[in-house]
Design an enzyme around this catalytic site. Sequence first.
Site, PDB file in Angstrom:
ATOM      1  N   GLU A   1       0.823  -1.214   0.000  1.00 30.75           N
ATOM      2  CA  GLU A   1       0.000   0.000   0.000  1.00 30.75           C
ATOM      3  C   GLU A   1       0.852   1.257   0.000  1.00 30.75           C
ATOM      4  OE1 GLU A   1      -2.755   2.675  -0.291  1.00 30.75           O
ATOM      5  OE2 GLU A   1      -3.254   0.557  -0.375  1.00 30.75           O
TER       6      GLU A   1
ATOM      7  N   SER B   1      -7.345   2.753  -3.714  1.00 29.31           N
ATOM      8  CA  SER B   1      -6.137   3.240  -3.059  1.00 29.31           C
ATOM      9  C   SER B   1      -5.063   3.623  -4.066  1.00 29.31           C
ATOM     10  CB  SER B   1      -5.587   2.193  -2.083  1.00 29.31           C
ATOM     11  OG  SER B   1      -5.248   1.012  -2.776  1.00 29.31           O
TER      12      SER B   1
ATOM     13  N   ASP C   1       1.179   3.964  -3.101  1.00 29.33           N
ATOM     14  CA  ASP C   1       0.872   5.383  -2.947  1.00 29.33           C
ATOM     15  C   ASP C   1       2.039   6.258  -3.381  1.00 29.33           C
ATOM     16  OD1 ASP C   1      -1.586   4.678  -1.945  1.00 29.33           O
ATOM     17  OD2 ASP C   1      -1.070   5.007   0.143  1.00 29.33           O
TER      18      ASP C   1
END
Length: 714
Positions: A334, A631, A338
Site C-alpha cells: 500500500e 487506493s 501510494d
Amino acid sequence: MAFKSLLTCLVCIFALVSVVISAKNVPRYSHGNGRASSTSTSYIVHEKRGDLHNRWTKRGRIQSNARLPMRIGLVQRNLGDADQHLMDISDPSSPSYGKTWTAEDVIEAFQPSEETVATVRDWLIQAGIDSKRITHSDNKAWLAFDATVAEAENLLRTEYHEYHDQISGAKLPSCDVYHVPAHVKSHIDFIKPGVHLLAPIETHKQKKKHHAGVSNSLAKRGQRGAAQTHEILFRKMPAGAHSANSSDLSTCDISITPECLAALYNISPAPANVSANNSMGIFESELQYYRQEDLDLFFTNLTHGKIPNGTHPIPANIDGGIQVAPNLTAAGTEVELDLMLAYPIVYPQTITLYEVDDLLVQADPNDTYTYGFNTFLDALDGSYCTYSAYGETGNDPYLDQVYPDPRPGGYKGPLECGTYKPTNVISLSYGGQEVDVPVAYQKRQCNEYLKLGLQGVSILFASGDSGVSNYPEPYGIDGPTGCLGPNLNIFNPTWPVNCPYVTAVGATKVYPGFTVFQNESAVYDPAGHPYHVNYSSGGGFSNIYGVPSYQRKAVDTFFADHNPPYSSYSGLMNATGDIHDITTKPDIAALAGNSSGIYNRIGRGIPDVAANGDNSAIYVAGAYVQSGGTSAATPTFAAIINRINEARLAAGKSLLGFLNPALYANPAMLNDIVNGSNPGCGTRGFDAVDGWDPVTGLGTPNFGKMKEYFLSLP
C-alpha cells in the site's frame, strides 16, 4: 483507528469507577422532588436515559468517596453556520472564495460564548467546586474537574450506579437521569459520566477471536489485511515482465505506468522550482513501511532516472509510527503503491509520509477499518485532542489507543497533539463501512474535516473496492453477503468518504483492447480475474449524511435521467435514535423499514471523482508487480490537486482547500465516465452514466483543464 487491549480498557474503567480518595463524608443526594433542599434554584432534567439495552445490568450505588473525572461539554457558538462558512470560501461563485481561515480563527469562531463559560463556572463554584479545581480546555469547548461521587450526585441531583456490560465485562459509572439549574441548561451540551454508556461495540479480543485466521480488515482500499504481505488487489508479474520501454503507450491496457497516467490525464511535467510549503501528504498505517530499494527500482525502471535514486518521503511519525521496513520482504504494497503513483506527478515537490500509531496498534486487524483516524487528527490539530461533540470529549477511551501505550513494546511518549502542521493536500487510502462505526464517532471526525477544509486543507479518501457492498465473509466483517438488512441485500456504503467535507475518489480502468486516448470505464474485475474477489468502484448513498448543497443538482439529475431499477428508502440516522450514544451504530434495517428498499434515496452520494485504479506498475519487495484499488486512484488524484496548488501558489493565490463545490460547479474539466457499474448485493449496482453517478462520480481529472480553471479563480 487505534485500539487498546481489553485488559487496558478494563484497567482504565477500573480507575474510573473505583479509585477511592481520602475525603470527608459528604451527604449523598437522595431522590425527592429533584431540587436541593439547601437552595431555591430551580433544577430541571438535562438528559434522561431511555430503555436500558439488555447488554447492560444496573448494579449498586457507587461508593460516595470514589472519584469521578467530570467533563462538561459547553454549547459552542455558530456550529450551525460551520457548513455555510466552508461553502463561502470553497464555492467559486462566492466573493469569499479562497479566503481560508487560520487554526485560531476556527477556535474563535466556534468557541462557547463568554456568557456560557461564566454561567457554568459560576454554577460549579456556587455548588462547592473550588475554582482551582476547574480546568478550561485549550479549545474552550469544555470544563473539567475531579469530584467525589457524593459531590457529583449533589451537583446533578442524581445517583451514580455501577453498570456491567455483559459483552465486554466493562464496569462503568452512570445515572438514569441528571438535572441542572434551569438557567444553566441552555449552556450545556452534555455531562459525563452521565446517562450514556460508552462501551465498545465489540471487544478487540472478541473480534480477533471471531476472525482468527481470517485477514478481514480490508482497511487499505485494495488490500487484504492489516499484517498481510499479499493483498487482494495485487499480483506478482513474471521476471522481466516490465516493458523495456515503459513510455510505450500501446500497452497501457495491460500495465499502467507513469507515462500512461500522464497521457490519460493530460499531465504536463512539473516545474523545476517548487514551493517550500507544498509538500504532498500521504497517510499510512497497518504495518505499511517502505524500502528504499523498491523506490529506487521504480525510479530507475519506470521514470527513466527523472527521479534520482535515494529520493524518499519526509518522515512524519505519529505516536510511534515507523517509516522504513526492517527488511525487503516486509515492504508494504500500500505505501509503495501510494508513493510510486504520486512521485512522478509531483516531483521535484516532496511527499510527507504520515505513519500513524505504534506497531502494536497497527498490527490490530481492525485498525482504521472499524474505527480510525483520531490519533492522526490529534497530531494535525491540537485542539481536536480535547474537542467535544456528540457526547465525546477528545478520543474515545474505549475505541482509541491511549498513549503512553502501557503494553510491552508500545509507544511510551504522550499522545501527540498538534505536532505537525497539516500539508495542503492529504491522500488517505483507508476506511471501512459506515454501518460498522458508531454514528457519534463518525460525526465528530467529520466536523474535523470541515475545520481542516476551512484552513485550506484538501482531504481525499478512497471510496472502497467492493462496489455497493462490503466483501462477504471471510474477507469482510458484515456477514455472508457483505450487505445489510434481514434479507442481506441492502447496499452497504463506505466510511469516512460518506462525510460531505472530504473528496471521495472512485476507480476506473483501461479495459483490454482500449487505449489511453479513449475514455476509461468504471473498474470491474470479477472474482478470480485476476484477484480473489470481485473488484469494483465503491459507491452509493450514505445512511448518515444527506445530500450536500454542492451535490444536490448533480444527484437530482442522476435520479431524473438515470433512475436506478431498485426500490429505495429515505431516511437518515441522525433523525433516529440517540446520536450522542457511542454504542449507536447505524441500524439500516430499521431505517429501511418495510419499504423493501435496498439503497437510500436521500443520502450523500459517493464518490465525487475517480482516477485509474487497476494494473498499476510498481515494485514491492524487489519484484515488479501490479496492484490496484481505489487506493491507487486516490494518490493519483491527490497528486494532481497538489500540482494545481503549486501553480496557484506560484501565481500568488490561495490554496484550493475543500474541493467539492468547485468540482461540481465545473464538471467539464473532468473526463466523464459513461461505461461500467459497481456490482454487489446480487445486483449490477449502479451504472456509470452521463454526468455524476455513484460509481465514478463526476469523472477523472484533466490536469490541463483543471489547472486553467483553478488559475482563473481568485
